[in-house]
Motif scaffolding. Structure first.
Motif, PDB file in Angstrom:
ATOM      1  N   ALA A   1       0.804  -1.226   0.000  1.00 14.44           N
ATOM      2  CA  ALA A   1       0.000   0.000   0.000  1.00 14.44           C
ATOM      3  C   ALA A   1       0.838   1.278   0.000  1.00 14.44           C
ATOM      4  O   ALA A   1       0.498   2.248  -0.680  1.00 14.44           O
ATOM      5  CB  ALA A   1      -0.943  -0.005   1.205  1.00 14.44           C
ATOM      6  N   ASP A   2       1.944   1.286   0.750  1.00 13.48           N
ATOM      7  CA  ASP A   2       2.764   2.504   0.838  1.00 13.48           C
ATOM      8  C   ASP A   2       3.978   2.472  -0.090  1.00 13.48           C
ATOM      9  O   ASP A   2       4.789   3.388  -0.080  1.00 13.48           O
ATOM     10  CB  ASP A   2       3.280   2.695   2.279  1.00 13.48           C
ATOM     11  N   GLN A   3       4.109   1.387  -0.843  1.00 10.93           N
ATOM     12  CA  GLN A   3       5.334   1.215  -1.642  1.00 10.93           C
ATOM     13  C   GLN A   3       5.093   1.307  -3.134  1.00 10.93           C
ATOM     14  O   GLN A   3       6.031   1.198  -3.924  1.00 10.93           O
ATOM     15  CB  GLN A   3       5.949  -0.143  -1.332  1.00 10.93           C
ATOM     16  N   VAL A   4       3.824   1.411  -3.512  1.00  9.59           N
ATOM     17  CA  VAL A   4       3.504   1.513  -4.947  1.00  9.59           C
ATOM     18  C   VAL A   4       2.868   2.873  -5.169  1.00  9.59           C
ATOM     19  O   VAL A   4       2.016   3.315  -4.387  1.00  9.59           O
ATOM     20  CB  VAL A   4       2.542   0.384  -5.382  1.00  9.59           C
ATOM     21  N   LEU A   5       3.303   3.512  -6.240  1.00 12.13           N
ATOM     22  CA  LEU A   5       2.784   4.830  -6.592  1.00 12.13           C
ATOM     23  C   LEU A   5       1.731   4.660  -7.695  1.00 12.13           C
ATOM     24  O   LEU A   5       1.951   3.908  -8.647  1.00 12.13           O
ATOM     25  CB  LEU A   5       3.964   5.629  -7.132  1.00 12.13           C
ATOM     26  N   VAL A   6       0.600   5.330  -7.529  1.00 14.54           N
ATOM     27  CA  VAL A   6      -0.437   5.298  -8.577  1.00 14.54           C
ATOM     28  C   VAL A   6      -0.395   6.659  -9.260  1.00 14.54           C
ATOM     29  O   VAL A   6      -0.675   7.682  -8.638  1.00 14.54           O
ATOM     30  CB  VAL A   6      -1.829   5.058  -7.963  1.00 14.54           C
ATOM     31  N   VAL A   7       0.003   6.670 -10.513  1.00  8.08           N
ATOM     32  CA  VAL A   7       0.185   7.928 -11.240  1.00  8.08           C
ATOM     33  C   VAL A   7      -0.850   7.989 -12.354  1.00  8.08           C
ATOM     34  O   VAL A   7      -1.162   6.981 -12.985  1.00  8.08           O
ATOM     35  CB  VAL A   7       1.610   8.030 -11.829  1.00  8.08           C
ATOM     36  N   ALA A   8      -1.405   9.156 -12.581  1.00  3.06           N
ATOM     37  CA  ALA A   8      -2.474   9.293 -13.580  1.00  3.06           C
ATOM     38  C   ALA A   8      -2.249  10.569 -14.378  1.00  3.06           C
ATOM     39  O   ALA A   8      -1.549  11.472 -13.938  1.00  3.06           O
ATOM     40  CB  ALA A   8      -3.825   9.354 -12.862  1.00  3.06           C
ATOM     41  N   PRO A   9      -2.918  10.637 -15.549  1.00  8.89           N
ATOM     42  CA  PRO A   9      -3.799   9.633 -16.118  1.00  8.89           C
ATOM     43  C   PRO A   9      -3.193   8.952 -17.345  1.00  8.89           C
ATOM     44  O   PRO A   9      -2.391   9.529 -18.052  1.00  8.89           O
ATOM     45  CB  PRO A   9      -4.980  10.487 -16.582  1.00  8.89           C
ATOM     46  N   GLU A  10      -3.633   7.726 -17.568  1.00  6.94           N
ATOM     47  CA  GLU A  10      -3.451   7.074 -18.860  1.00  6.94           C
ATOM     48  C   GLU A  10      -4.732   7.320 -19.635  1.00  6.94           C
ATOM     49  O   GLU A  10      -5.838   7.195 -19.083  1.00  6.94           O
ATOM     50  CB  GLU A  10      -3.288   5.556 -18.677  1.00  6.94           C
ATOM     51  N   LEU A  11      -4.603   7.675 -20.878  1.00  4.97           N
ATOM     52  CA  LEU A  11      -5.769   7.892 -21.745  1.00  4.97           C
ATOM     53  C   LEU A  11      -5.430   7.217 -23.066  1.00  4.97           C
ATOM     54  O   LEU A  11      -4.497   7.629 -23.748  1.00  4.97           O
ATOM     55  CB  LEU A  11      -5.975   9.397 -21.941  1.00  4.97           C
ATOM     56  N   GLU A  12      -6.135   6.180 -23.412  1.00  5.10           N
ATOM     57  CA  GLU A  12      -5.752   5.406 -24.599  1.00  5.10           C
ATOM     58  C   GLU A  12      -6.960   5.078 -25.476  1.00  5.10           C
ATOM     59  O   GLU A  12      -8.085   5.267 -25.073  1.00  5.10           O
ATOM     60  CB  GLU A  12      -5.057   4.101 -24.178  1.00  5.10           C
ATOM     61  N   PHE A  13      -6.642   4.579 -26.648  1.00  4.76           N
ATOM     62  CA  PHE A  13      -7.655   4.185 -27.649  1.00  4.76           C
ATOM     63  C   PHE A  13      -8.540   5.394 -27.968  1.00  4.76           C
ATOM     64  O   PHE A  13      -9.762   5.322 -27.925  1.00  4.76           O
ATOM     65  CB  PHE A  13      -8.442   2.956 -27.180  1.00  4.76           C
ATOM     66  N   VAL A  14      -7.855   6.496 -28.258  1.00  6.17           N
ATOM     67  CA  VAL A  14      -8.518   7.775 -28.499  1.00  6.17           C
ATOM     68  C   VAL A  14      -8.764   8.018 -29.985  1.00  6.17           C
ATOM     69  O   VAL A  14      -9.412   8.985 -30.348  1.00  6.17           O
ATOM     70  CB  VAL A  14      -7.669   8.940 -27.942  1.00  6.17           C
ATOM     71  N   TRP A  15      -8.258   7.137 -30.847  1.00  7.97           N
ATOM     72  CA  TRP A  15      -8.331   7.398 -32.282  1.00  7.97           C
ATOM     73  C   TRP A  15      -9.655   6.936 -32.868  1.00  7.97           C
ATOM     74  O   TRP A  15     -10.074   5.788 -32.653  1.00  7.97           O
ATOM     75  CB  TRP A  15      -7.207   6.688 -33.034  1.00  7.97           C
ATOM     76  N   GLU A  16     -10.287   7.835 -33.643  1.00  5.41           N
ATOM     77  CA  GLU A  16     -11.431   7.407 -34.450  1.00  5.41           C
ATOM     78  C   GLU A  16     -10.881   6.519 -35.564  1.00  5.41           C
ATOM     79  O   GLU A  16      -9.728   6.667 -35.975  1.00  5.41           O
ATOM     80  CB  GLU A  16     -12.129   8.621 -35.060  1.00  5.41           C
ATOM     81  N   GLN A  17     -11.729   5.615 -36.063  1.00  9.90           N
ATOM     82  CA  GLN A  17     -11.244   4.673 -37.065  1.00  9.90           C
ATOM     83  C   GLN A  17     -11.852   4.979 -38.426  1.00  9.90           C
ATOM     84  O   GLN A  17     -13.047   4.766 -38.633  1.00  9.90           O
ATOM     85  CB  GLN A  17     -11.594   3.249 -36.631  1.00  9.90           C
ATOM     86  N   PRO A  18     -11.051   5.507 -39.364  1.00  9.92           N
ATOM     87  CA  PRO A  18     -11.592   5.791 -40.698  1.00  9.92           C
ATOM     88  C   PRO A  18     -11.799   4.502 -41.491  1.00  9.92           C
ATOM     89  O   PRO A  18     -11.097   3.511 -41.262  1.00  9.92           O
ATOM     90  CB  PRO A  18     -10.498   6.639 -41.351  1.00  9.92           C
ATOM     91  N   GLU A  19     -12.751   4.539 -42.411  1.00 12.61           N
ATOM     92  CA  GLU A  19     -12.951   3.360 -43.280  1.00 12.61           C
ATOM     93  C   GLU A  19     -11.760   3.260 -44.236  1.00 12.61           C
ATOM     94  O   GLU A  19     -11.413   4.236 -44.904  1.00 12.61           O
ATOM     95  CB  GLU A  19     -14.251   3.549 -44.070  1.00 12.61           C
ATOM     96  N   LEU A  20     -11.113   2.107 -44.255  1.00 13.09           N
ATOM     97  CA  LEU A  20      -9.910   1.913 -45.085  1.00 13.09           C
ATOM     98  C   LEU A  20      -9.981   0.592 -45.823  1.00 13.09           C
ATOM     99  O   LEU A  20     -10.513  -0.382 -45.288  1.00 13.09           O
ATOM    100  CB  LEU A  20      -8.660   1.869 -44.191  1.00 13.09           C
ATOM    101  N   ASP A  21      -9.377   0.545 -47.025  1.00  9.08           N
ATOM    102  CA  ASP A  21      -9.266  -0.749 -47.698  1.00  9.08           C
ATOM    103  C   ASP A  21      -7.955  -1.425 -47.266  1.00  9.08           C
ATOM    104  O   ASP A  21      -7.231  -0.912 -46.401  1.00  9.08           O
ATOM    105  CB  ASP A  21      -9.385  -0.586 -49.223  1.00  9.08           C
ATOM    106  N   ALA A  22      -7.643  -2.557 -47.901  1.00  7.89           N
ATOM    107  CA  ALA A  22      -6.462  -3.313 -47.465  1.00  7.89           C
ATOM    108  C   ALA A  22      -5.155  -2.577 -47.771  1.00  7.89           C
ATOM    109  O   ALA A  22      -4.110  -2.923 -47.224  1.00  7.89           O
ATOM    110  CB  ALA A  22      -6.452  -4.694 -48.103  1.00  7.89           C
ATOM    111  N   GLY A  23      -5.207  -1.563 -48.630  1.00  7.31           N
ATOM    112  CA  GLY A  23      -4.017  -0.740 -48.871  1.00  7.31           C
ATOM    113  C   GLY A  23      -3.997   0.487 -47.981  1.00  7.31           C
ATOM    114  O   GLY A  23      -3.221   1.415 -48.224  1.00  7.31           O
ATOM    115  N   CYS A  24      -4.887   0.515 -46.975  1.00 11.93           N
ATOM    116  CA  CYS A  24      -4.991   1.623 -46.003  1.00 11.93           C
ATOM    117  C   CYS A  24      -5.485   2.912 -46.659  1.00 11.93           C
ATOM    118  O   CYS A  24      -5.182   4.022 -46.199  1.00 11.93           O
ATOM    119  CB  CYS A  24      -3.669   1.856 -45.260  1.00 11.93           C
TER     120      CYS A  24
END
Ligand SMILES: Cc1cc2nc3c(=O)[nH]c(=O)nc-3n(C[C@H](O)[C@H](O)[C@H](O)COP(=O)(O)OP(=O)(O)OC[C@H]3O[C@@H](n4cnc5c(N)ncnc54)[C@H](O)[C@@H]3O)c2cc1C
Length: 492
Positions: free
Chosen positions: A422-445
């Motif tokens: 409890a006293d030996q681990v630091l909780v640091v924030a924030p992580e913010l992930e998977f923020v990208w919108e996903q455009p429609e792409l074909d197999a050549g991107c």
């Protein structure tokens, strides 16, 4: 006035843009290619946080997430994780093409190293499997190479030296519009003002720094976009010796939890815990999300030498947001709370205070001295990190941590429990992930109906250095072949 014409303009010189440029150079050397990079050259990207100093924002251009090499930062280490890490690319390209691209990307990235890196992360010991199994968890196995600081430096230098393509630094693509008669018109903000160029093809490889600007550019072009599946969380920093055993077996330990024990899906993210541990990194988004915010990431190290206290290691734990409305609303809600609580700057509390939701925090100077290891960042303040999260998110993170850390400690043969730390681990924030919108792409991107390609993190399919390079190669192959699909089974 006549504007210069390029067959291909690539915006963003991270691993995705670099792989695209290298592949075009090898496959279609006759094409005129321009690389645009909003950041600085790779050797001019110091980060004050790396030296324990305060994050200053580096004059509006965060040197961690911008520059030749993008998030491959000169002076850091990195992990190269191979398929099936980034398995959504298998769905995108098909199994055979994805495996081929992965092998080519890895070969290209490691070609400058004096010897091939050792791959870990597969064929785990029975002890590792049973330690996690006892907590109802399973480890995703895939090959991972750890590149230490010196080796990653060699890779970045080789990417630079081997490329003869024209490259403009501190030059940001700000607009791309279809041009009458074919191709695109691009506008670029430079220190000399806005410049215009014509391009046969535009490749968007804008990564983390371009997360919101690229999405709005694509929306203006009418590209269908799927909203992101936002995840939020924290990073746990601790004595490197606690994570060393599992980090040696699997340097990129990925554990997903989606069962009745956690209300929201929980997963570990960017595990930085080999024998030499890892450091926290700050990623400054400047105005990408409105008023400035700084979030966290981490990187593995191999070359640090402990001083008075043992080295630090860390890993991220994320949970999918829930109960905060749609993706846009969820992001605004989380970042709004972060600005209220910590003015948009990373903050920390002890694990015990995080678990118990204690409102008062020990002041940072006292806390950092009490820790049994040397914290990797000296520029922290303390505060009620737990208040960033809804009660459901907090419950998911704490339940998820209990199982992950419990398994890690068991595997390491440690007699202590999560509570004991409890006293030996630091909780640091924030992580913010998977923020990208996903455009429609074909197999050549490529997006529908336009000579525009989206690769790497910006494509919202899979993050990672190898994964970005795979998409860069696929787009280059499609452009070089004059078609929209990659040449399946062909090397660079
Ligand atoms: C601190 C940290 C550590 C990481 N560690 C690892 C790791 O160990 N292993 C791993 O696989 N992944 C790691 N990642 C993730 C990995 O770095 C990314 O997935 C990868 O870099 C994505 O490559 P990319 O080329 O798509 O984007 P990036 O590498 O982000 O590069 C994008 C480039 O585009 C530039 N740019 C943005 N907008 C514009 C514009 N409009 N015009 C011109 N240029 C623009 C940026 O300045 C940047 O240089 C880490 C990320 C961070 C932040």
């Amino acid at each position: 006035m006549d504007h210069p014409y390029y067959n291909v303009v690539i915006a963003g010189v991270g691993p995705a843009g670099l792989a695209c440029a290298h592949t075009l150079q090898a496959r279609a050397p006759h094409l005129r290619v321009l690389l645009l990079e909003a950041g600085r050259a790779f050797c001019r990207r110091p980060c004050p946080v790396d030296r324990g100093l305060r994050c200053t924002g580096c004059g509006g251009v965060c040197n961690v997430i911008s520059g030749f090499g993008g998030s491959m930062h000169y002076g850091d280490g990195a992990k190269l994780s191979l398929l099936p890490s980034g398995r959504r690319l298998i769905t995108h390209f098909g199994e055979a093409a994805a495996q081929r691209l992965c092998a080519d990307a890895y070969a290209w990235l490691t070609s400058a190293l004096p010897q091939p890196p050792v791959l870990a992360g597969e064929y785990l010991s029975g002890r590792a499997v049973s330690a996690f199994d006892a907590y109802g968890l399973s480890i995703r196995e895939y090959p991972v190479a750890v590149l230490g600081e010196r080796d990653l430096g060699r890779v970045i230098e080789a990417c630079h030296d081997g490329l003869s393509t024209e490259c403009w630094y501190l030059s940001e693509l700000i607009e791309a519009q279809p041009r009458d008669g074919g191709g695109m018109v691009v506008k670029v903000a430079t220190h000399d003002g806005v410049k215009e160029a014509h391009a046969g093809h535009v490749v968007l490889a804008t990564g983390r720094r371009g997360v919101t600007a690229t999405a709005s550019l694509l929306r203006q072009l009418g590209v269908p976009m799927t909203p992101p599946d936002l995840s939020v969380g924290v990073r746990f920093e601790m004595d490197a010796r606690l994570l060393a055993a599992i980090g040696t077996e699997h340097p990129d330990l990925k554990i997903s939890q989606r069962d009745t024990a956690v209300a929201n899906k929980v997963k570990t993210f960017c595990f930085c815990g080999g024998p030499n541990g890892g450091r926290l990194k700050f990623t400054h988004y400047h105005n990408a999300f409105g008023p400035a915010v700084i979030t966290l990431d981490g990187h593995e190290t191999t070359d640090r030498v402990p001083a008075e206290r043992p080295l630090a290691a860390n890993f991220g734990l994320l949970c999918q947001v829930q109960g905060r409305g749609n993706a846009e609303g969820a992001q605004a809600s989380f970042l709004g709370t972060y600005r209220d609580l910590a003015q948009g700057r990373p903050f920390a509390q002890t694990l015990g205070d995080f678990l118990d939701r204690t409102p008062e925090a020990v002041p940072w100077p006292d806390l950092q001295q009490r820790l049994p290891y040397q914290p990797s960042v000296l520029d922290l303040t303390t505060g009620p990190v737990h208040e960033l999260f809804t009660p459901e998110e907090h419950a998911s993170l704490t339940a998820g941590l209990d199982r992950v850390l419990g398994s890690i400690l068991w595997h390491a043969g440690s007699a202590v429990s999560t509570r004991d730390l409890a006293d030996q681990v630091l909780v640091v924030a924030p992580e913010l992930e998977f923020v990208w919108e996903q455009p429609e792409l074909d197999a050549g991107c490529r997006v529908p109906g336009l000579p525009v390609y989206v690769i790497g993190d910006a494509a919202g399919i899979a993050q990672g250095i190898v994964q970005g390079a795979m998409m860069g190669m696929a787009a280059a192959q499609a452009i070089a072949a004059g078609q929209t699909a990659p040449t399946i089974g062909a090397g660079r």
